[in-house]
Enzyme design. Structure first.
Site, PDB file in Angstrom:
ATOM      1  N   HIS A 144      -3.747  -5.245  -0.357  1.00  0.00           N
ATOM      2  CA  HIS A 144      -3.363  -5.804   0.939  1.00  0.00           C
ATOM      3  C   HIS A 144      -3.434  -7.328   0.909  1.00  0.00           C
ATOM      4  CE1 HIS A 144      -3.231  -2.125   3.491  1.00  0.00           C
ATOM      5  NE2 HIS A 144      -3.955  -1.643   2.490  1.00  0.00           N
ATOM      6  N   GLU A 194      -2.524  -9.286   3.158  1.00  0.00           N
ATOM      7  CA  GLU A 194      -2.865  -9.783   4.499  1.00  0.00           C
ATOM      8  C   GLU A 194      -4.360  -9.707   4.780  1.00  0.00           C
ATOM      9  OE1 GLU A 194      -3.255  -5.518   5.152  1.00  0.00           O
ATOM     10  OE2 GLU A 194      -1.917  -6.744   3.939  1.00  0.00           O
ATOM     11  N   CYS A 220       0.831  -1.204   0.000  1.00  0.00           N
ATOM     12  CA  CYS A 220       0.000   0.000   0.000  1.00  0.00           C
ATOM     13  C   CYS A 220       0.872   1.262   0.000  1.00  0.00           C
ATOM     14  CB  CYS A 220      -0.970  -0.029   1.172  1.00  0.00           C
ATOM     15  SG  CYS A 220      -2.361   1.118   1.000  1.00  0.00           S
TER      16      CYS A 220
END
EC number: 6.3.5.5
Length: 461
Positions: free
Chosen positions: A400, A402, A316
């Site tokens: 992202h 994650e 990001c």
């Protein structure tokens, strides 16, 4: 390996030097003791934060005023306070606790397109085996305010301990409900992200421009980054990674530690190039705001790539900062990409991943230097979603991997990064045991140090 600390301004910088000696003089021990005390605060979520909490504004009239745009009337709940910020929207159906505590939303008024928010309540501040929050991405709500069409006053979920209204009141964050979020999102899509204000009680005068705070003019990363290094350790760690905290999410730390890495987290402006050779890899986290505000970080990353061959990964904002460090440029998107279902195409394999995203800026792929190539591309708007070095173990993504919340299609990228880390470690000419010593684990805080929660009212960012 011995560890030496020096204090620069209000930030404790950690410097490493390799040594076989295990003796330390008493003055150094006293300094380490003081740092241990200093580093014991800041990350644990308080039971009650009296400096932010307000009485709940239940059933009170409220107004959302968009600068140079329409005014929406609704009902307030959460904190009884007025705030301003940048109005943005997310189309995510679930995951409001994760979204609201994501530091990338710092200074923004978050509009949820999902019609009903709050029906599964707010979970506890329980931590996992690594000391990381299980259900939140930071200890506090990070967005300045929240806008919903309808709020569930009664909640039901086995992890819930309080309602959305109670949580927002305790955290000092105002929320307006009963407004037409479809009309708000339509305006933001057509006109772009806009400054806005939530007013509780009397309607705010939209002509008073000084009442609108522009978070884009502020270095928000400075507000959310740790003020001193801390460690998230894995007792069976194979790797030791240095992470630049630009507003790191808990699940990024968890994604690294659960895969066998201990992570030392540094402030966003830490001169990482000076200590990189003491680590097996460097990671640049997500974060809020305009990447051009972080010139120190950009310079440090540039120096890092000039002086070290350590593997690097960014996510990001970390992706944008890495791009700026190699000479590329970033652009502000009209209304940003904030959702859990955005398709990103892997240009190296032709595979499409459904990704979680939260950003208002993007890298201009046409400005990437010749030694880098585009890695992922957004299939909705064609914007850049990643880059990779053609010959070195350096890559980054705009989305992202994650998640939290969102799909886990791209979580394998953490495995790819740690494979690069393992290869780098194996190829080192002289083996170094880079696992953090017990002294380091004992001395360095396991807390995010000195991070201020999102302020109230006029200081909403």
């Amino acid at each position: 390996m011995s560890f030496f600390f020096s204090r620069q301004s209000d930030i404790s910088f950690l410097l490493f030097s390799e040594s076989t000696s295990t003796t330390r003089n008493s003055s150094q021990a006293r300094l380490l003791s003081r740092l241990a005390v200093d580093g014991s605060k800041g990350r644990a979520m308080p039971v009650l934060n009296t400096t932010r909490a307000t009485a709940a504004a239940s059933g009170v009239d409220a107004t959302l005023t968009i600068r140079d745009g329409p005014v929406f009337h609704g009902t307030a709940f959460g904190a009884n306070s007025n705030i301003s910020g940048e109005a943005v929207f997310t189309t995510s159906l679930v995951g409001y606790p994760e979204s609201m505590t994501d530091p990338s939303y710092r200074g923004q008024i978050l509009v949820f397109t999902q019609p009903l928010i709050g029906n599964y309540g707010v979970p506890s501040n329980q931590r996992d085996e690594y000391g990381l929050l299980k259900y939140f991405e930071s200890p506090h709500i990070q967005c300045a305010g929240v806008v919903v069409a309808d709020v569930a006053e009664k909640y039901s979920h086995w992890t819930a301990v309080e309602s959305l209204s109670e949580w927002c009141a305790r955290e000092g964050v105002p929320v307006i409900s009963g407004v037409d979020t479809r009309a708000i999102v339509t305006h933001l899509r057509e006109q772009g992200s806009s400054l806005a204000r939530i007013s509780i009680g009397d309607e705010y005068d939209a002509d008073e421009d000084e009442g609108f705070i522009d978070p884009g003019a502020i270095n928000l990363v400075k507000r959310v980054s740790t003020k001193a290094p801390f460690v998230v350790s894995n007792p069976n760690a194979t790797f030791h990674v240095a992470l630049i905290d630009c507003g790191v999410k808990e699940n990024i730390l968890r994604s690294l530690v659960s895969r066998g890495a201990s992570v030392t987290v540094f402030p966003y402006n830490y001169p990482i190039h000076k200590v990189a050779d003491n680590f097996d890899g460097v990671f640049i986290s997500n974060g809020p705001g305009d990447p051009t505000h972080c010139q120190e970080t950009v310079y440090n990353l540039g120096r890092l790539m000039e002086t070290s061959s350590v593997p690097i990964m960014g996510i990001c904002l970390g992706h944008q900062l890495l791009a700026l460090a190699v000479g590329a440029q970033t652009i502000k998107l009209k209304y940003g990409n904030r959702a859990h279902n955005i398709p990103a195409l892997d240009l190296t394999t032709g595979q499409c991943h459904i990704t979680s995203q939260n950003h208002g800026y993007a890298v201009d792929a046409s400005t990437l230097p010749s030694e880098f190539k585009e890695y992922f591309v957004n299939l909705n708007d064609g914007s850049n979603e990643g880059m990779m070095h053609k010959t070195r173990p350096i890559f980054s993504t705009q989305f992202h991997p994650e998640a939290k919340g969102g799909p886990m299609d791209s979580s394998y990228l953490f495995d790819k990064y740690l494979e690069n880390v393992q290869m780098y470690k194996d190829n080192s000419k002289v083996y170094r045991d880079n696992r953090p010593s017990q002294l380091m684990i004992d001395i360095l805080s396991k807390e995010r140090v000195g991070v201020e929660p999102s302020p109230l009212a006029a200081n909403a960012i």
